[in-house]
Design an enzyme around this catalytic site. Structure first.
Site, short mmCIF file in Angstrom:
data_model
loop_
_atom_site.label_atom_id
_atom_site.label_comp_id
_atom_site.label_asym_id
_atom_site.label_seq_id
_atom_site.Cartn_x
_atom_site.Cartn_y
_atom_site.Cartn_z
N CYS A 110 30.28 29.65 39.10
CA CYS A 110 31.23 28.81 39.83
C CYS A 110 31.16 27.36 39.36
CB CYS A 110 31.04 28.96 41.34
SG CYS A 110 32.49 28.34 42.25
N HIS A 213 31.32 34.65 42.35
CA HIS A 213 29.95 34.53 42.84
C HIS A 213 29.24 35.89 42.80
CE1 HIS A 213 29.59 30.35 44.27
NE2 HIS A 213 30.90 30.43 44.41
N GLU A 215 26.20 36.56 42.72
CA GLU A 215 24.97 36.60 43.55
C GLU A 215 25.27 37.10 44.95
OE1 GLU A 215 26.69 33.92 42.97
OE2 GLU A 215 26.72 32.67 44.77
#
Ligand code: MN
Length: 249
Positions: A110, A213, A215
């Site tokens: 990001c 994202h 994660e």
């Protein structure tokens, strides 16, 4: 032997009168789950210390966060651009330069992709809804919701890791790459043409950037985002072997 050590950049934020170091736990979890040892790296005032910190790690995650100051790509800030975090910008720009110099595996997420692009000489779209013709919604609720398509370029390293030409991803950004930095290649786009992933063109540096994202998605049924962290972990393990034995004997 201890797992490869990975620095994850973080931010700071004021809580009343107290400035606190801040990082979403999801990064720590994703890195740990990939078999890596996470080290939260706060933005230091002395950017020259980027060299020192990267001499002791096997990988770097550039985490998400604030908009990068447009000053760093020669543009005046626009109305919807965040107030800049100058210390973090300078610190991370120094980290990218040093990571490239040392060929430290770098996973840019990001804002991480955006700051890497700026550090390497590119520029950003400051606000997609007001500046990108035909923009789809990129700042969508649901941190782990796969809200838009990501179309992956055939023949890219990203395509090899993900193993399919199209995935869906979360989207929590209002900026994006405008001018691509020299040395980077675009490897994925959203249906509206917004750049969703980049990678370094040379074989000497493992550098992968994604605008979404991953994660937040490592716990989903789809394996794609776990595959990204696993590929990063392999690169960090190779860097660890090059760096020599375990750091703690
Ligand atoms: Mn997006």
């Amino acid at each position: 032997m201890a797992p490869p050590l990975v620095a994850i950049t973080s931010s700071t934020r004021m809580h009343g009168e107290i400035e606190r170091v801040r990082l979403n736990q999801a990064y720590v979890h994703a890195v740990e789950q990939a078999g890596l040892l996470p080290l939260v790296a706060p933005p230091l005032a002395d950017a020259r210390l980027a060299r020192a910190i990267l001499s002791g790690v096997d990988g770097l995650v550039l985490s998400g966060g604030e908009d990068v100051s447009p000053h760093h790509y020669g543009a005046p800030p626009r109305e919807r651009t965040d107030h800049a975090h100058d210390r973090r910008d300078l610190w991370e720009i120094a980290l990218v330069a040093e990571a490239r110099r040392r060929a430290i595996p770098t996973f840019a997420i990001c804002r991480g992709l955006q700051v890497a692009n700026v550090a390497l000489g590119g520029s950003l779209v400051q606000d997609l809804p007001s500046e990108w013709e035909g923009a789809i919604v990129h700042d969508a609720p649901g941190r782990a919701s796969r809200v838009h398509e990501v179309r992956i370029e055939g023949g890219s390293y990203l395509a090899e890791v993900i193993g399919r030409p199209c995935v869906r991803a979360n989207s929590l950004h209002h900026q994006a790459i405008a001018t691509l930095a020299p040395g980077l290649r675009v490897t994925a786009r959203a249906p509206d043409g917004v750049i969703e992933a980049v990678e370094w063109t040379g074989a000497e540096w493992w550098m992968l950037g994604v605008q979404w994202h991953p994660e937040e998605l490592v716990g989903t049924p789809e394996p794609w985002d776990r595959a990204l962290f696993a590929a990063f972990a392999d690169a960090c393990a190779a860097a660890r072997r090059r760096r020599g034995g375990p750091p703690n004997g």
